[in-house]
Each structure stands twice: as structure tokens, then as C-alpha cells.
Design a protein around this motif. Structure first.
Motif, mmCIF file in Angstrom:
data_model
loop_
_atom_site.group_PDB
_atom_site.id
_atom_site.type_symbol
_atom_site.label_atom_id
_atom_site.label_comp_id
_atom_site.label_asym_id
_atom_site.label_seq_id
_atom_site.Cartn_x
_atom_site.Cartn_y
_atom_site.Cartn_z
ATOM 1 N N UNK A 116 0.879 -1.158 0.000
ATOM 2 C CA UNK A 116 0.000 0.000 0.000
ATOM 3 C C UNK A 116 0.917 1.208 0.000
ATOM 4 N N UNK A 117 0.620 2.183 -0.838
ATOM 5 C CA UNK A 117 1.526 3.321 -1.010
ATOM 6 C C UNK A 117 0.845 4.595 -0.534
ATOM 7 N N UNK A 118 1.604 5.410 0.189
ATOM 8 C CA UNK A 118 1.098 6.703 0.647
ATOM 9 C C UNK A 118 2.139 7.769 0.328
ATOM 10 N N UNK A 119 1.739 8.780 -0.432
ATOM 11 C CA UNK A 119 2.603 9.919 -0.736
ATOM 12 C C UNK A 119 2.096 11.134 0.024
ATOM 13 N N UNK A 149 -7.418 -2.340 1.937
ATOM 14 C CA UNK A 149 -7.381 -1.472 3.114
ATOM 15 C C UNK A 149 -6.456 -0.287 2.871
ATOM 16 N N UNK A 150 -6.936 0.909 3.131
ATOM 17 C CA UNK A 150 -6.139 2.131 3.043
ATOM 18 C C UNK A 150 -5.259 2.215 4.290
ATOM 19 N N UNK A 151 -3.950 2.284 4.101
ATOM 20 C CA UNK A 151 -3.015 2.263 5.236
ATOM 21 C C UNK A 151 -2.467 3.655 5.564
ATOM 22 N N UNK A 152 -3.138 4.690 5.099
ATOM 23 C CA UNK A 152 -2.682 6.056 5.328
ATOM 24 C C UNK A 152 -2.475 6.338 6.827
ATOM 25 N N UNK A 153 -3.444 5.997 7.650
ATOM 26 C CA UNK A 153 -3.358 6.301 9.075
ATOM 27 C C UNK A 153 -2.276 5.456 9.753
ATOM 28 N N UNK A 154 -2.163 4.178 9.391
ATOM 29 C CA UNK A 154 -1.139 3.314 9.996
ATOM 30 C C UNK A 154 0.262 3.820 9.678
ATOM 31 N N UNK A 155 0.470 4.255 8.438
ATOM 32 C CA UNK A 155 1.773 4.786 8.035
ATOM 33 C C UNK A 155 2.064 6.086 8.783
ATOM 34 N N UNK A 156 1.087 6.969 8.827
ATOM 35 C CA UNK A 156 1.267 8.249 9.520
ATOM 36 C C UNK A 156 1.604 8.026 10.995
ATOM 37 N N UNK A 157 0.881 7.136 11.632
ATOM 38 C CA UNK A 157 1.101 6.857 13.054
ATOM 39 C C UNK A 157 2.487 6.281 13.301
ATOM 40 N N UNK A 182 14.908 -5.287 15.024
ATOM 41 C CA UNK A 182 14.858 -6.424 14.104
ATOM 42 C C UNK A 182 13.650 -7.292 14.416
ATOM 43 N N UNK A 183 13.414 -7.572 15.664
ATOM 44 C CA UNK A 183 12.296 -8.435 16.041
ATOM 45 C C UNK A 183 10.959 -7.809 15.657
ATOM 46 N N UNK A 184 10.825 -6.498 15.841
ATOM 47 C CA UNK A 184 9.580 -5.820 15.486
ATOM 48 C C UNK A 184 9.337 -5.849 13.978
ATOM 49 N N UNK A 185 10.380 -5.572 13.201
ATOM 50 C CA UNK A 185 10.236 -5.591 11.746
ATOM 51 C C UNK A 185 9.889 -6.997 11.273
ATOM 52 N N UNK A 186 10.592 -7.993 11.803
ATOM 53 C CA UNK A 186 10.323 -9.379 11.411
ATOM 54 C C UNK A 186 8.894 -9.771 11.754
ATOM 55 N N UNK A 187 8.433 -9.382 12.941
ATOM 56 C CA UNK A 187 7.063 -9.721 13.346
ATOM 57 C C UNK A 187 6.053 -9.073 12.409
ATOM 58 N N UNK A 188 6.270 -7.797 12.057
ATOM 59 C CA UNK A 188 5.344 -7.114 11.152
ATOM 60 C C UNK A 188 5.304 -7.792 9.783
ATOM 61 N N UNK A 189 6.479 -8.125 9.248
ATOM 62 C CA UNK A 189 6.527 -8.759 7.929
ATOM 63 C C UNK A 189 5.938 -10.165 7.957
ATOM 64 N N UNK A 190 6.155 -10.877 9.034
ATOM 65 C CA UNK A 190 5.613 -12.234 9.132
ATOM 66 C C UNK A 190 4.101 -12.216 9.324
ATOM 67 N N UNK A 191 3.572 -11.168 9.958
ATOM 68 C CA UNK A 191 2.120 -11.023 10.026
ATOM 69 C C UNK A 191 1.535 -10.837 8.630
ATOM 70 N N UNK A 192 2.179 -10.011 7.825
ATOM 71 C CA UNK A 192 1.722 -9.827 6.444
ATOM 72 C C UNK A 192 1.753 -11.148 5.700
ATOM 73 N N UNK A 193 2.832 -11.900 5.885
ATOM 74 C CA UNK A 193 2.979 -13.203 5.240
ATOM 75 C C UNK A 193 1.864 -14.170 5.641
ATOM 76 N N UNK A 237 -2.220 -10.966 7.602
ATOM 77 C CA UNK A 237 -2.708 -9.996 8.572
ATOM 78 C C UNK A 237 -2.125 -8.607 8.301
ATOM 79 N N UNK A 238 -2.788 -7.597 8.857
ATOM 80 C CA UNK A 238 -2.291 -6.227 8.791
ATOM 81 C C UNK A 238 -1.708 -5.863 10.153
ATOM 82 N N UNK A 239 -0.384 -5.674 10.248
ATOM 83 C CA UNK A 239 0.225 -5.372 11.539
ATOM 84 C C UNK A 239 -0.178 -3.989 12.052
ATOM 85 N N UNK A 240 -0.363 -3.886 13.360
ATOM 86 C CA UNK A 240 -0.694 -2.594 13.950
ATOM 87 C C UNK A 240 0.474 -1.626 13.819
ATOM 88 N N UNK A 241 1.707 -2.157 13.970
ATOM 89 C CA UNK A 241 2.910 -1.344 13.807
ATOM 90 C C UNK A 241 3.669 -1.863 12.586
#
Length: 500
Positions: A296-299, A378-386, A325-336, A339-343
């Protein structure tokens, strides 16, 4: 043998479908060989994955897909094309940075020594991991930017690279590190792949990108990624080729007669366009090709630069937002896992810090991606901004306007991104070998004169021009009986052997 390929009896020698970096690389290569070339583009302007447009407010120039170009100086095609001589680039002193909580960040300077000095207890570990690859960055680029179904030209480089990818792609990936910054930096670049973490393919891509960051840097084209496309189109036209826009190709039968047809499309699109002309066995092989998760892209149009807490982030061309590293891995693995990660992990570029053409005086542009399950609406504008606000308090107050695209909308804009997959096919380890099929010549299809020239073909994704270049060289060998590799340089001279 003559250095010019023999021509057919048709009006055109070559038709190219798609005018992104790969389609244009194919078209430029064939035109430089003296062939009559016409490229077709479904959009109203060329560019594909390297287009630049006003997406938010008048005067704010945003890159539609790619923004920063680690391969602009390393891709063998771009080296032969002389891209650095044709396009003005700025290369930030900080290639990328990775914010962590409590005002801490990992900072990847172009200068490897300076980067190491800032890593404290992990300085030696980072140096031992990356220094051999940085020293051989061009060899790394040539190895990773070539089909893997072959014996590497530089076996020591391939071994050094492979052993490090195995380590960083395994559960032992933290064994050499003691603090957070260095492993977070490595995972930040590995996460570009939209693959699970850790994995060998993601680690390999991350190590290659990190090596380029400390070798020639991650350059940004002045005027946006469109400048790369414009340089390629200028060269194509200078050598007799043409681009036809607003022309969607739905069938091979609808194309003009030509000796060869090169398609900068996905295997899914090739099956549809070829129809009954495609042998059933090959169709089944292409249907087994797998696509990955999406983006999802937000400019953003901003009133001022992002107010990062850590000052060095304000000098970085690219920022990887996601925490440890653990947070990034968890977010990417949720996508895999769908799921849409909260962070979420957010890939951020700040081109207007280095290129005043991107926004009105005193204003700025911000380019971001985040990863989502394939086909997400899903629009991820708010998640990216947060998530940016987490490391840059007050960011929200700088926003003048946004342009947001879901993964579905990304695909709608560019069908080469099924489900929002900007890699045009999951860059998993298996599909790096079989892209799109397991073959020493994966660009050539069993349909006479038809070649696959997009990122779904070897060596894969990224703004490199390599899939199109390799497809064109294959077509020159098989359809025109020449092993001469056309000279692509701005100072055009005689060609050199394809086998070189």
C-alpha cells in the motif's frame, strides 16, 4: 559474421509491449542493434515502475513506484548504457537510516568506516559481514543480477555472498550481534523483499543492497525516476525506435507483424495475451508461478521536512521505519500470514531534501510504502502516519495533502503488480532460480519469436533493466543469428561479443 543482425521482411523487426525500465531496456538494445523497433504502452505516458507524477498538490512531484535506485550505478545494463552520464543523480551521504526508540538509530553512511565507528560493540561484526561484499560490490551485482542457473563467473564472490546469506537467513541471524542497531539495519534492507523474516532470499537481497549502500551509495535521480525513463526513450528515438502510448495490448494477434515480440508483462498476462498460441505444457508451468504479498503506497505533500527525533535521519535518502529487528520481522511475518500489523514496517524516502525540483520552495515530498497481504483493499494512510509519528513527533502537523493507494489500486494502476506485488512474482529462493521457469534461457518462450522481458523473468525485480536486456540479447541470438552485444554507451561504437 556481420555485426548487424539480419532483418526480416516485415515492417518492424521487433515489437515491445510495456515501456517500464525493462521494456525500454529491451527496445533500446534491439534498436542499437540496427533493428526497427516499436514499443506499446497502455498508459498515457511511458514509465511503468519508474514514473514521476503530481499525485498530491500542483508542483509536488512524486515517484509512482521506485524512488531511490541502488542499482542505478551497479546494474550491468545501466553501466553499459552509461546512465550516470545521461541522468543527473544526487547520492546522499547517509544511504539509509533505521530509527529505534529512545532517540537511537542505526545509520548507514556511504562511508563504511564511519558506519562501523558508530556501531560500538557490533562494529567488528558488521565489518566482517559486509566489508568483503562492499569491496566486491560490482561482482556481487553481476552475480545477483544474472540467472542463477549457471556457474558463477566469480566463484569466490558467490561463496562469500552465499555463506553470509545463509547465516542471516537462518534462525542464527542474531548470533554475531550484541545490540539492536546493526541487526535492525540489516533487516530493514532485507524487508524490501516482502518475504518472511528470516529467509535466505530476503537476507541475500538485504546484504546486496547494504553492500551497494556502502560502495557507490543509493542514488536519487534529479527530477524523479522519470528522468531514467526519459533518457532511455531519448536513446530509443535517436536510434530509430518509437513508443506508442494509450495502447493496451490484449492479444498477440493484435500486434503488428514483426520478427520478434518482447513482453514486459507477468506470466499471468502472457497466458492471457498468448491464448491458444501457447503450448499447454508451458502454460501449466507459468500457472505455477507464484506472486507475493503487496504494497500500500502513501505519498505526502509536507510543509517542512519530517521532524525526526534523531538528527541523522534528516540527512538520509531512505529511512526504514519499524523498530528493532524483532519488530520488523514480526510485522513482515504477520503480512505473510495474511494480517495487517498494527505497527507496520514502512519504507520511506525523502527526495526533496536533495532535489529542489520535487516541491515548491520551502515545501517537501515524502514517499512511503508499507506491506500488506496480496489484494488488500485497506487504506493504510493512518497506519503509516502513526508509525512515522512514533519516531518523528509532530509529523502529522506537517502534512498538507496525501495520496494513498491500496494494494488493489496499485495493481489497477499497473497490471504488472498482481495483488499489489511490486516484485511481479515472489522473489523466493526457488523463484530466483525458476523465474519464470527453470531454464538457462528463461526469457525465451516456446511461442516462435516471443520473449518474456519483465521483472517476472530472471534476474527479477528492481529498476535494473536487466530482464529486458537479457531477453533482447536472447532474441538477437535466436531470431537474428548474431552473438554481437550492441554497444549501448552514449559514445556509440562497434558492438562486442554477447559471450563476453
Amino acid at each position: 559474421m556481420s555485426t548487424r543482425p539480419r532483418r526480416g521482411g516485415t515492417e518492424l523487426d521487433a515489437v515491445v509491449v510495456g515501456s517500464g525500465p525493462n521494456g525500454l531496456a529491451a527496445a533500446v538494445t534491439l534498436a542499437r542493434a540496427g533493428l526497427r523497433v516499436r514499443a506499446f504502452e497502455r498508459a498515457d505516458r511511458p514509465g511503468g515502475g519508474a514514473a514521476t507524477r503530481e499525485l498530491t498538490l500542483p508542483g509536488f512531484q512524486h515517484d509512482v513506484c521506485s524512488a531511490v535506485h541502488p542499482m542505478a550505478f551497479e546494474s550491468r545494463f545501466f553501466r553499459e548504457f552509461g546512465l550516470r552520464e545521461r541522468v543527473e543523480f544526487v547520492t546522499p551521504e547517509v544511504s539509509f537510516a533505521h530509527p529505534l526508540d529512545e532517540r537511537h538509530a542505526g545509520v548507514a553512511y556511504r562511508d563504511l568506516g564511519r558506519t562501523i565507528e558508530a556501531l560500538g560493540p557490533d562494529a567488528l561484526a558488521y565489518a566482517q559481514l559486509l566489508e568483503p561484499l562492499v569491496r566486491r560490490s560490482t561482482a556481487v551485482a553481476d552475480f545477483t543480477g544474472s540467472p542463477l542457473v549457471r556457474v558463477p563467473d566469480d566463484i569466490p564472490t558467490a561463496l562469500a555472498f552465499g555463506l553470509r546469506a545463509l547465516e542471516q537467513g537462518s534462525p542464527a541471524w542474531n548470533a554475531r550481534f550484541r545490540e539492536d542497531a546493526a541487526p535492525a539495519m540489516l533487516t530493514g534492507v532485507a524487508a524490501h523483499t516482502i518475504l518472511s523474516q528470516p529467509s535466505i532470499a530476503a537476507a541475500g537481497a538485504g546484504l546486496a543492497l547494504a553492500a551497494y549502500a556502502h560502495a557507490r551509495g543509493w542514488p536519487i535521480p534529479i527530477g524523479g525516476s522519470q528522468a531514467i525513463i526519459d533518457a532511455m526513450i531519448d536513446d530509443l528515438r535517436d536510434h530509430g525506435g518509437e513508443v506508442v502510448v494509450d495502447h493496451e495490448v490484449t492479444s498477440l494477434a493484435a500486434l503488428p507483424d514483426a520478427t520478434v515480440t518482447l513482453l514486459d508483462v507477468t506470466p499471468k498476462a502472457l497466458v492471457r495475451i498468448a491464448g491458444d498460441a501457447m503450448p499447454s505444457r508451458y502454460r501449466r508451468r507459468l500457472q505455477r508461478f507464484r506472486y507475493g504479498d503487496g504494497v500500500a503506497k502513501v505519498d505526502f505533500a509536507l510543509s517542512e521536512p519530517v521532524p525526526w527525533t534523531h538528527p541523522e535521519l534528516r540527512r538520509a535518502g531512505t529511512v526504514h521505519v519499524g523498530g528493532t529487528r524483532a519488530e520488523v520481522a514480526d510485522a513482515e511475518n504477520q503480512v505473510n500470514r495474511g494480517r495487517l500489523p498494527e505497527r507496520p514496517y514502512v519504507l520511506v524516502s525523502q527526495p526533496s531534501l536533495f532535489d529542489a525540483t520535487r516541491a515548491p520552495a520551502g515545501r517537501h515530498t515524502l514517499w512511503t510504502y508499507t506491506h500488506v497481504p496480496a489484494g488488500s483493499a485497506v487504506d493504510r494512510r493512518e497506519a503509516v502516519t502513526r508509525q512515522i509519528e512514533r519516531f518523528a513527533p509532530g509529523f502529522r502537523d506537517t502534512i498538507l495533502a496525501t495520496s494513498s493507494r491500496t494494494a488493489r489500486e496499485v495493481e489497477r494502476h499497473n497490471p504488472n503488480y498482481p495483488g499489489g506485488d511490486i516484485a511481479a512474482g515472489a522473489p523466493s529462493l526457488w523463484q530466483l532460480f525458476s523465474r519464470p521457469v527453470l531454464s538457462p534461457d528463461p526469457w525465451r518462450t516456446p511461442i516462435p519469436g516471443v520473449y518474456l522481458a519483465g521483472a517476472s523473468a530472471a534476474p527479477g525485480p528492481g529498476v535494473t533493466g536487466l530482464p529486458g536486456w537479457f531477453a533482447a540479447l536472447s532474441a538477437l541470438r535466436h531470431e537474428f543469428g548474431t552473438r554481437t552485444r550492441p554497444d549501448l554507451s552514449p559514445r556509440h561504437t562497434a558492438g562486442t561479443s554477447v559471450s563476453d
